[in-house]
Structure formats: C-alpha cells, structure tokens
Motif scaffolding. Structure first.
Motif, PDB file in Angstrom:
ATOM      1  N   ARG A   1       0.772  -1.287  -0.008  1.00  0.00           N
ATOM      2  CA  ARG A   1       0.001  -0.053  -0.114  1.00  0.00           C
ATOM      3  C   ARG A   1       0.745   1.146  -0.152  1.00  0.00           C
ATOM      4  O   ARG A   1       0.525   2.390  -0.444  1.00  0.00           O
ATOM      5  CB  ARG A   1      -0.912  -0.050   1.247  1.00  0.00           C
ATOM      6  N   HIS A   2       2.263   1.219   0.339  1.00  0.00           N
ATOM      7  CA  HIS A   2       3.083   2.267   0.355  1.00  0.00           C
ATOM      8  C   HIS A   2       4.033   2.053  -0.668  1.00  0.00           C
ATOM      9  O   HIS A   2       4.609   3.113  -1.161  1.00  0.00           O
ATOM     10  CB  HIS A   2       3.731   2.231   1.815  1.00  0.00           C
ATOM     11  N   PHE A   3       4.542   0.902  -1.010  1.00  0.00           N
ATOM     12  CA  PHE A   3       5.615   0.857  -2.007  1.00  0.00           C
ATOM     13  C   PHE A   3       5.170  -0.346  -3.218  1.00  0.00           C
ATOM     14  O   PHE A   3       4.757  -1.368  -2.574  1.00  0.00           O
ATOM     15  CB  PHE A   3       6.907   0.371  -1.309  1.00  0.00           C
ATOM     16  N   GLU A   4       5.195   0.232  -4.283  1.00  0.00           N
ATOM     17  CA  GLU A   4       4.764  -0.916  -5.281  1.00  0.00           C
ATOM     18  C   GLU A   4       5.814  -2.062  -5.544  1.00  0.00           C
ATOM     19  O   GLU A   4       5.370  -3.138  -6.054  1.00  0.00           O
ATOM     20  CB  GLU A   4       4.524  -0.196  -6.622  1.00  0.00           C
ATOM     21  N   SER A   5       7.070  -1.707  -5.030  1.00  0.00           N
ATOM     22  CA  SER A   5       8.090  -2.929  -5.383  1.00  0.00           C
ATOM     23  C   SER A   5       9.116  -2.655  -4.726  1.00  0.00           C
ATOM     24  O   SER A   5       9.273  -1.438  -3.830  1.00  0.00           O
ATOM     25  CB  SER A   5       8.768  -2.660  -6.912  1.00  0.00           C
ATOM     26  N   LYS A   6       9.963  -3.474  -4.556  1.00  0.00           N
ATOM     27  CA  LYS A   6      11.325  -3.541  -3.567  1.00  0.00           C
ATOM     28  C   LYS A   6      11.859  -2.394  -3.771  1.00  0.00           C
ATOM     29  O   LYS A   6      12.593  -1.640  -3.308  1.00  0.00           O
ATOM     30  CB  LYS A   6      12.176  -4.854  -3.859  1.00  0.00           C
ATOM     31  N   GLU A   7      12.225  -1.949  -5.165  1.00  0.00           N
ATOM     32  CA  GLU A   7      12.998  -0.711  -5.954  1.00  0.00           C
ATOM     33  C   GLU A   7      12.454   0.355  -5.330  1.00  0.00           C
ATOM     34  O   GLU A   7      13.250   1.259  -5.022  1.00  0.00           O
ATOM     35  CB  GLU A   7      12.836  -1.025  -7.492  1.00  0.00           C
TER      36      GLU A   7
END
Length: 228
Positions: free
Chosen positions: A49-55
C-alpha cells in the motif's frame, strides 16, 4: 512476530526503518518485502500500500538517508564559527559523525544506482547545498582565505578524505569507534588537508583543539623548484 497497528502516516517510516535493518543483515539484493513486513510487524499487503516494489522501497530508504545527512550537515554549518574554512571543515566532521552514528543510513546512501533516482525535492535540495558550498568557497578564495585551486579539485579532495575516513570507521578498520573518537579522527584528517604537506614558515594553531603546527625554515623541494 505479533502484528502491529500503525496509523497510516506512521507505517511508511516504520517500513523504511525495517528495510534498513534488512539491508544491513541480508544485503540490498537478498532482502524481500515480505521480510520487511515481518520486521515491521505488519502483513505483506500493508507494504504494497506504500511501495509498489522493492525498488520503490530502496529509493525511499536512500532518500530518507540523504535527508538525514543533509539535516546533520546544515546543523553543523549553523553551529560553526563565522569563518569559511571552519564552516567547510564542519561539514566534513559532521559527515564522519553521521556515518558513525548512523552506519545503516551511511551504507544505504551509496547503494549503486539510487542516488540518481531520488525524488526531485531531495535532488534539488542537494544541488542547492552544493551550490551554496561552492559560493562560500569562491568567496573565501576572493578574500584570500583559501588557496587558488580549482573549486572542483578542492571539493573532490575534501570529499575523498572524509568519505574515506567514514568508510574505514564503518567497516571496522579502527575497531569500536564512538562519536568522540570519530571527531578526533576527523579533526586529524581535516587538519592535514587544510594545512597541506608542504612545510610552512609560519606557526599555525588549530582553532578547534588548539594543536600547534610549528613553522619551519623554508627548504628547497620539487614544488618550489618547479615554480621558479
């Protein structure tokens, strides 16, 4: 691990903090968002919900570290004596102190490829800082307080020295180093680069710790002979 209840605005910094721990233990390539969720005590979907990916999370981690370092440098300059050289020196000492006090943030700052992908507001802040530093040094040169070396060379040399010292400390080459010892080491290297290695005829006193560098009679050396 028990799940924690975070206010929506508090979860993002908690995830960044958990990611720093994960990077320190697993490395930037091996940690996973699921691992970050476990360390933060939340479900994996909460991370997305806060970060779409590890990147995206890594960019946020580097950005957070950059903002913290910027704040530390600004505070050091604000507290420094009204002298351009001492203000410049204060940034180097603050950089080393930051690395010692925040080794995980320090390591995160130099994750390959992420400095160029910071949010625009952070990149603009860094650029403004660098422009201000250059203007201060240029003013010091015009006032006869700084050697007439190209500013790029001065900035490169100073950065290499303090970053090298910070890296040596964080990587354990000096054993356990607390803040007082870090400042002591930073004083040593910034004094050396400030004085230079060519002997001087005048005696100089370090305004920070009172250490005296005595003048010596001028002797021939390759630098002076080349200038004749």
């Amino acid at each position: 691990m028990a799940k924690h209840a975070y206010h929506h605005g508090n979860l993002r910094p908690a995830l960044i903090k958990a990611a720093l721990k994960a990077i320190a233990i697993e490395g930037p390539d091996k940690f996973t968002l699921r691992d970050v969720a476990r360390r933060a005590g939340v479900s994996a979907p909460a991370v997305y919900r806060h970060f779409e990916s590890k990147e995206d999370l890594l960019i946020a981690v580097v950005g957070d570290a950059a903002e913290r370092l910027g704040a530390a440098l600004a505070e050091a300059v604000a507290r420094a004596p009204d002298d351009p050289i001492e203000r410049f020196r204060a940034t180097g000492i603050a950089y080393v102190k930051f690395a010692v006090g925040n080794p995980e943030h320090f390591r995160a700052l130099y994750l390959p490829g992420f400095q160029q992908r910071l949010p625009p507001e952070i990149s603009k802040g860094q650029a403004h800082w660098q422009q201000t530093e250059r203007a201060r040094l240029a003013g010091a040169q015009e006032a006869g307080q700084l050697a007439k070396l190209p500013l790029d060379e001065i900035l490169l040399s100073a950065s290499a020295v303090v970053h090298g010292l910070a890296h040596m400390i964080v990587s354990g080459q000096f054993g356990e180093v607390d803040e007082a010892r870090a400042v002591e080491l930073a004083l040593v290297v910034t004094r050396a680069i400030g004085l230079g290695f060519i002997p001087r005829t005048d005696t100089l006193v370090d305004p920070r710790d009172g250490r005296v560098t005595p003048g010596v009679p001028q002797q021939p050396n390759a630098w002076r002979e080349a200038g004749q």
